[in-house]
Design a protein around this motif. Structure first.
Motif, PDB file in Angstrom:
ATOM      1  N   PHE A  13      43.021 -30.283  22.557  1.00 28.55           N
ATOM      2  CA  PHE A  13      43.072 -31.745  22.574  1.00 28.55           C
ATOM      3  C   PHE A  13      42.247 -32.262  21.399  1.00 28.55           C
ATOM      4  O   PHE A  13      41.561 -31.491  20.723  1.00 28.55           O
ATOM      5  N   ASN A  26      53.824 -32.906  24.071  1.00 28.93           N
ATOM      6  CA  ASN A  26      52.752 -33.591  23.330  1.00 28.93           C
ATOM      7  C   ASN A  26      51.619 -34.108  24.204  1.00 28.93           C
ATOM      8  O   ASN A  26      50.665 -34.700  23.726  1.00 28.93           O
ATOM      9  N   GLN A  27      51.735 -33.905  25.535  1.00 35.08           N
ATOM     10  CA  GLN A  27      50.624 -34.340  26.391  1.00 35.08           C
ATOM     11  C   GLN A  27      50.524 -33.447  27.616  1.00 35.08           C
ATOM     12  O   GLN A  27      51.477 -32.796  28.005  1.00 35.08           O
ATOM     13  N   SER A  28      49.323 -33.415  28.206  1.00 35.89           N
ATOM     14  CA  SER A  28      49.098 -32.639  29.416  1.00 35.89           C
ATOM     15  C   SER A  28      48.214 -33.470  30.323  1.00 35.89           C
ATOM     16  O   SER A  28      47.114 -33.854  29.923  1.00 35.89           O
ATOM     17  N   GLY A  84      48.299 -36.514  30.918  1.00 31.64           N
ATOM     18  CA  GLY A  84      47.951 -37.779  30.286  1.00 31.64           C
ATOM     19  C   GLY A  84      47.112 -37.672  29.026  1.00 31.64           C
ATOM     20  O   GLY A  84      46.829 -38.670  28.375  1.00 31.64           O
ATOM     21  N   LYS A  85      46.712 -36.437  28.686  1.00 35.43           N
ATOM     22  CA  LYS A  85      45.904 -36.274  27.469  1.00 35.43           C
ATOM     23  C   LYS A  85      46.767 -35.776  26.327  1.00 35.43           C
ATOM     24  O   LYS A  85      47.626 -34.915  26.512  1.00 35.43           O
ATOM     25  N   LYS A  86      46.475 -36.302  25.143  1.00 35.85           N
ATOM     26  CA  LYS A  86      47.271 -35.935  23.971  1.00 35.85           C
ATOM     27  C   LYS A  86      46.954 -34.504  23.524  1.00 35.85           C
ATOM     28  O   LYS A  86      45.799 -34.163  23.257  1.00 35.85           O
TER      29      LYS A  86
END
Lengths: 80, 142
Positions: free
Chosen positions: B131, B41-43, B45-47
């Protein structure tokens, strides 16, 4: 001779193409194709980090091309 | 491409770890190692909202088949299944399943790891992360 070029991933996005035909001198190598390809799409200047496949197999710059070969421009893969 | 000991799939359908396990199961095997990739669900720190997988289909199948053959010759294993999804996947969906059956666990674990590592290096499949504020091709920038 005519070759078909398939473009994937970011290279497809940057050129706005997914498939194109190119005319190359008889007996041109993969390396020669890359030079012509960069002349055609200067936007790819920073994107040299890709592999080439000829007829669905990875090919180095020395590989010689034939009429009607299908090339693919393969940016770093990210499957899995 | 499929044979008695190799199952390769590149499909827009939902993948099944059970199907891979069933394919490789054999009375002579003592264990099955299965790797199931899932959409995080994140990469950095980005959703992440969703992932999009595109492939150079015919070559991807060839490369996966070549990895499977390589695994069967390099490791003491019996059967292998490599299934990869293409198209849009949501959080928790499964983009890849690899199952390997062997007489003994060590070979099964090692072969499974080798197969997923090699797939990530050589199989022409690309992942685009979406994102809330944009999208990016994974690994595209050096």
């Amino acid at each position: 001779m005519k070759i078909t070029v398939l473009l994937f991933g970011i290279v497809g996005d940057l050129t706005g193409e997914s498939r194109l035909e190119m005319d190359l001198t008889e007996g041109a190598s993969v390396g020669v194709f890359k030079i012509k390809f960069h002349e055609k799409y200067p936007i790819l200047k920073q994107y040299t980090n890709y592999a080439i496949a000829v007829n669905e197999a990875y090919a180095l710059d020395e590989v010689l091309l034939k009429n009607q070969d299908v090339l693919a421009v393969i940016p770093p893969v990210s499957g899995g | 491409m499929n044979s008695k000991n190799i199952s390769i799939e590149l499909t827009p359908e939902k993948l099944s770890a059970q199907a891979c396990s069933d394919f490789v199961d054999d009375p002579s095997c003592g264990g099955i190692s299965i790797f199931v990739g899932t959409v995080r669900n994140q990469s950095a720190g980005k959703k992440v909202t969703l992932l999009e997988f595109s492939a150079y289909g015919p070559m991807a199948v060839k490369e996966m088949t070549s990895i499977a053959k390589d695994v069967l010759s390099k490791f003491d294993v019996l059967k292998i299944a490599i299934h990869h999804a293409e198209g849009v996947l949501e959080i928790g969906d499964v983009p890849v399943v690899i199952a390997v059956a062997a007489a003994h666990r060590k070979a099964a674990f090692e072969a499974c790891q080798y197969a997923i590592d090699t797939l990530k290096e050589s199989v022409p499949i690309w992942k685009k992360e979406h994102f809330e504020d944009g999208e990016v091709w994974v690994n595209a920038h050096p």
